[in-house]
Design a protein around this motif. Structure first.
Motif, mmCIF file in Angstrom:
data_model
loop_
_atom_site.group_PDB
_atom_site.id
_atom_site.type_symbol
_atom_site.label_atom_id
_atom_site.label_comp_id
_atom_site.label_asym_id
_atom_site.label_seq_id
_atom_site.Cartn_x
_atom_site.Cartn_y
_atom_site.Cartn_z
ATOM 1 N N ARG A 190 0.830 -1.210 0.000
ATOM 2 C CA ARG A 190 0.000 0.000 0.000
ATOM 3 C C ARG A 190 0.865 1.262 0.000
ATOM 4 O O ARG A 190 0.595 2.223 -0.716
ATOM 5 N N ALA A 191 1.936 1.259 0.795
ATOM 6 C CA ALA A 191 2.835 2.414 0.839
ATOM 7 C C ALA A 191 3.535 2.616 -0.504
ATOM 8 O O ALA A 191 3.685 3.753 -0.968
ATOM 9 N N ALA A 192 3.953 1.521 -1.152
ATOM 10 C CA ALA A 192 4.624 1.636 -2.451
ATOM 11 C C ALA A 192 3.668 2.179 -3.513
ATOM 12 O O ALA A 192 4.032 3.054 -4.302
ATOM 13 N N VAL A 193 2.449 1.683 -3.526
ATOM 14 C CA VAL A 193 1.455 2.152 -4.496
ATOM 15 C C VAL A 193 1.087 3.602 -4.221
ATOM 16 O O VAL A 193 0.983 4.418 -5.138
ATOM 17 N N ARG A 194 0.909 3.938 -2.971
ATOM 18 C CA ARG A 194 0.575 5.324 -2.611
ATOM 19 C C ARG A 194 1.687 6.289 -3.039
ATOM 20 O O ARG A 194 1.416 7.384 -3.529
ATOM 21 N N ALA A 195 2.945 5.867 -2.871
ATOM 22 C CA ALA A 195 4.077 6.721 -3.272
ATOM 23 C C ALA A 195 4.055 6.978 -4.775
ATOM 24 O O ALA A 195 4.291 8.101 -5.219
ATOM 25 N N VAL A 196 3.762 5.951 -5.564
ATOM 26 C CA VAL A 196 3.677 6.126 -7.013
ATOM 27 C C VAL A 196 2.542 7.086 -7.370
ATOM 28 O O VAL A 196 2.709 7.993 -8.185
ATOM 29 N N CYS A 197 1.384 6.907 -6.745
ATOM 30 C CA CYS A 197 0.220 7.737 -7.065
ATOM 31 C C CYS A 197 0.415 9.194 -6.646
ATOM 32 O O CYS A 197 -0.149 10.090 -7.264
ATOM 33 N N GLN A 198 1.208 9.422 -5.615
ATOM 34 C CA GLN A 198 1.438 10.798 -5.170
ATOM 35 C C GLN A 198 2.495 11.510 -6.008
ATOM 36 O O GLN A 198 2.497 12.726 -6.086
ATOM 37 N N THR A 199 3.393 10.745 -6.638
ATOM 38 C CA THR A 199 4.462 11.377 -7.402
ATOM 39 C C THR A 199 4.162 11.458 -8.895
ATOM 40 O O THR A 199 4.745 12.274 -9.587
ATOM 41 N N GLN A 200 3.267 10.613 -9.404
ATOM 42 C CA GLN A 200 2.913 10.622 -10.828
ATOM 43 C C GLN A 200 1.534 11.238 -11.023
ATOM 44 O O GLN A 200 0.647 11.016 -10.204
ATOM 45 N N PRO A 201 1.351 11.944 -12.131
ATOM 46 C CA PRO A 201 -0.020 12.369 -12.444
ATOM 47 C C PRO A 201 -0.814 11.157 -12.935
ATOM 48 O O PRO A 201 -0.249 10.225 -13.505
ATOM 49 N N HIS A 202 -2.114 11.167 -12.687
ATOM 50 C CA HIS A 202 -2.923 10.047 -13.164
ATOM 51 C C HIS A 202 -3.019 10.097 -14.684
ATOM 52 O O HIS A 202 -2.967 11.156 -15.294
ATOM 53 N N ALA A 203 -3.139 8.904 -15.276
ATOM 54 C CA ALA A 203 -3.179 8.793 -16.729
ATOM 55 C C ALA A 203 -4.566 9.077 -17.281
ATOM 56 O O ALA A 203 -4.710 9.511 -18.420
ATOM 57 N N GLU A 204 -5.573 8.817 -16.468
ATOM 58 C CA GLU A 204 -6.947 8.949 -16.947
ATOM 59 C C GLU A 204 -7.851 9.268 -15.764
ATOM 60 O O GLU A 204 -7.586 8.836 -14.643
ATOM 61 N N GLN A 205 -8.922 10.013 -16.027
ATOM 62 C CA GLN A 205 -9.903 10.327 -14.987
ATOM 63 C C GLN A 205 -11.292 10.349 -15.608
ATOM 64 O O GLN A 205 -11.480 10.865 -16.704
ATOM 65 N N THR A 206 -12.249 9.785 -14.882
ATOM 66 C CA THR A 206 -13.635 9.747 -15.335
ATOM 67 C C THR A 206 -14.534 10.226 -14.205
ATOM 68 O O THR A 206 -14.317 9.858 -13.048
ATOM 69 N N TYR A 207 -15.545 11.008 -14.551
ATOM 70 C CA TYR A 207 -16.503 11.510 -13.577
ATOM 71 C C TYR A 207 -17.898 11.115 -14.035
ATOM 72 O O TYR A 207 -18.253 11.340 -15.198
ATOM 73 N N THR A 208 -18.674 10.492 -13.152
ATOM 74 C CA THR A 208 -20.051 10.125 -13.485
ATOM 75 C C THR A 208 -20.987 10.568 -12.367
ATOM 76 O O THR A 208 -20.589 10.647 -11.205
ATOM 77 N N VAL A 209 -22.234 10.837 -12.747
ATOM 78 C CA VAL A 209 -23.261 11.228 -11.781
ATOM 79 C C VAL A 209 -24.540 10.464 -12.098
ATOM 80 O O VAL A 209 -24.941 10.379 -13.256
ATOM 81 N N ASP A 210 -25.169 9.908 -11.078
ATOM 82 C CA ASP A 210 -26.507 9.325 -11.202
ATOM 83 C C ASP A 210 -27.449 10.216 -10.412
ATOM 84 O O ASP A 210 -27.300 10.365 -9.196
ATOM 85 N N LEU A 211 -28.407 10.808 -11.078
ATOM 86 C CA LEU A 211 -29.351 11.706 -10.422
ATOM 87 C C LEU A 211 -30.702 11.033 -10.254
ATOM 88 O O LEU A 211 -31.235 10.459 -11.209
ATOM 89 N N GLY A 212 -31.240 11.099 -9.065
ATOM 90 C CA GLY A 212 -32.610 10.694 -8.832
ATOM 91 C C GLY A 212 -32.878 9.219 -8.658
ATOM 92 O O GLY A 212 -34.017 8.836 -8.469
#
Length: 104
Positions: A31-53
């Protein structure tokens, strides 16, 4: 429990299949190794979704993806891990007494 996780990962890798695993706190080194990578690298992709109602809720999800470099984890059985997917969810539910949405 960590032995079962390790054996499952090794069995899936041996068959050449892919596996999606949830990383929890009982693997602190990984977990610490993965967290270190995620904090030092920008994410490659991001998705945002919303379910309304649906069911009187507003549900928002953000999913981010990082590629892991070879040998990210401290143990040899961590080597096949290639991608990290983080999903964050925020749910607001309608409160009929107050007539408004509240965080759940």
């Amino acid at each position: 429990m960590p032995c079962i996780f390790k054996k499952t990962v090794e069995a899936v890798i041996a068959t050449g299949s892919d596996l999606l695993v949830q990383l929890k706190g009982n693997h602190p080194k990984l977990r610490a190794a993965v967290r270190a990578v995620c904090q030092t690298q920008p994410h490659a992709e991001q998705t945002y979704t919303v379910d309304l109602g649906r069911r009187h809720r507003i549900e928002q999800r953000v999913a981010r993806v990082w590629s892991l470099p070879e040998g990210t984890g401290p143990e040899p059985w961590h080597a096949p891990f290639k991608t990290v997917v983080e999903v964050r969810r925020r749910v607001e539910e309608f409160n009929p007494r107050r007539r408004c949405f509240e965080l759940r």
